[in-house]
Write a protein that holds these residues in place. Structure first.
Motif, short mmCIF file in Angstrom:
data_model
loop_
_atom_site.label_atom_id
_atom_site.label_comp_id
_atom_site.label_asym_id
_atom_site.label_seq_id
_atom_site.Cartn_x
_atom_site.Cartn_y
_atom_site.Cartn_z
N TYR A 53 14.10 -9.32 0.01
CA TYR A 53 14.66 -9.96 1.20
C TYR A 53 14.40 -9.18 2.49
N GLN A 54 13.48 -8.23 2.47
CA GLN A 54 13.28 -7.35 3.62
C GLN A 54 12.92 -8.08 4.90
N ASP A 55 12.29 -9.22 4.83
CA ASP A 55 11.88 -9.94 6.03
C ASP A 55 12.86 -11.05 6.42
N GLN A 56 13.99 -11.13 5.73
CA GLN A 56 14.97 -12.17 6.03
C GLN A 56 16.25 -11.55 6.56
N ALA A 57 16.86 -12.25 7.47
CA ALA A 57 18.14 -11.79 8.01
C ALA A 57 19.27 -12.27 7.10
N ILE A 58 20.11 -11.35 6.71
CA ILE A 58 21.21 -11.64 5.80
C ILE A 58 22.52 -11.27 6.49
N ASP A 59 23.50 -12.16 6.39
CA ASP A 59 24.81 -11.88 7.00
C ASP A 59 25.60 -10.88 6.16
N ASN A 60 25.92 -11.26 4.94
CA ASN A 60 26.75 -10.44 4.06
C ASN A 60 26.13 -10.39 2.67
N VAL A 61 26.34 -9.27 2.00
CA VAL A 61 25.87 -9.11 0.63
C VAL A 61 27.05 -8.66 -0.21
N TRP A 62 27.26 -9.36 -1.31
CA TRP A 62 28.37 -9.06 -2.22
C TRP A 62 27.83 -8.72 -3.60
N LEU A 63 28.39 -7.70 -4.22
CA LEU A 63 28.05 -7.35 -5.60
C LEU A 63 29.22 -7.79 -6.46
N VAL A 64 28.92 -8.59 -7.48
CA VAL A 64 29.93 -9.09 -8.40
C VAL A 64 29.60 -8.55 -9.78
N GLN A 65 30.58 -7.87 -10.38
CA GLN A 65 30.35 -7.28 -11.70
C GLN A 65 31.46 -7.70 -12.65
N HIS A 66 31.05 -8.31 -13.75
CA HIS A 66 31.99 -8.68 -14.81
C HIS A 66 32.00 -7.52 -15.80
N GLN A 76 44.53 -6.85 -22.52
CA GLN A 76 44.40 -8.25 -22.15
C GLN A 76 43.24 -8.40 -21.17
N ASN A 77 42.38 -9.36 -21.42
CA ASN A 77 41.23 -9.61 -20.55
C ASN A 77 41.70 -10.40 -19.34
N THR A 78 41.51 -9.85 -18.15
CA THR A 78 41.95 -10.52 -16.93
C THR A 78 40.93 -11.53 -16.40
N ASN A 79 39.69 -11.44 -16.87
CA ASN A 79 38.62 -12.33 -16.42
C ASN A 79 38.39 -12.30 -14.93
N GLN A 80 38.85 -11.28 -14.25
CA GLN A 80 38.64 -11.15 -12.82
C GLN A 80 37.49 -10.18 -12.57
N PRO A 81 36.37 -10.68 -12.07
CA PRO A 81 35.26 -9.76 -11.81
C PRO A 81 35.56 -8.87 -10.61
N MET A 82 34.91 -7.73 -10.60
CA MET A 82 34.99 -6.85 -9.45
C MET A 82 34.01 -7.38 -8.40
N LYS A 83 34.46 -7.48 -7.17
CA LYS A 83 33.60 -7.97 -6.09
C LYS A 83 33.72 -7.01 -4.92
N MET A 84 32.58 -6.48 -4.49
CA MET A 84 32.59 -5.59 -3.34
C MET A 84 31.46 -5.92 -2.39
N GLN A 85 31.73 -5.73 -1.11
CA GLN A 85 30.72 -5.97 -0.10
C GLN A 85 29.82 -4.75 0.00
N LEU A 86 28.50 -4.99 0.07
CA LEU A 86 27.53 -3.91 0.17
C LEU A 86 27.02 -3.78 1.60
N ARG A 87 26.73 -2.54 1.98
CA ARG A 87 26.04 -2.31 3.26
C ARG A 87 24.59 -2.70 3.06
N TRP A 88 24.07 -3.49 3.94
CA TRP A 88 22.70 -3.96 3.78
C TRP A 88 21.88 -3.42 4.90
#
Length: 88
Positions: A53-66, A76-88
């Protein structure tokens, strides 16, 4: 020099085995990034996604990890993924 106008967010889904899949979100629609054969495009690192994506402008980038950690430990499985915003 012309500036790039950002209007897209990326949601990077991290999977076991160093597999990353990307969803592109524009306005209220979201689609998974696919190759020419309509298969999800797999990346092996966040750096390779950034290069793609180096030539495209991106507003926000999120990393989602299950994580199956809680389930593997007998909690007990919470089924809630971890979601964090990345510096791009």
């Amino acid at each position: 020099m012309q500036t790039k106008e950002a209007d897209m967010d990326l949601i990077i889904n991290s999977h076991e085995g160093d597999i990353y899949l990307v969803n592109e979100q524009q306005h209220s629609s979201q689609r998974i990034l696919c190759d020419s054969n309509h298969h999800p495009l797999r990346f092996s690192s966040i750096s390779s996604i950034k290069q793609h994506y180096q030539d495209q402008a991106i507003d926000n980038v999120w990393l989602v990890q299950h994580s199956a950690y809680d389930e593997m430990c007998g909690l007990q499985n919470t089924n809630q993924p971890m979601k964090m915003q990345l510096r791009w």
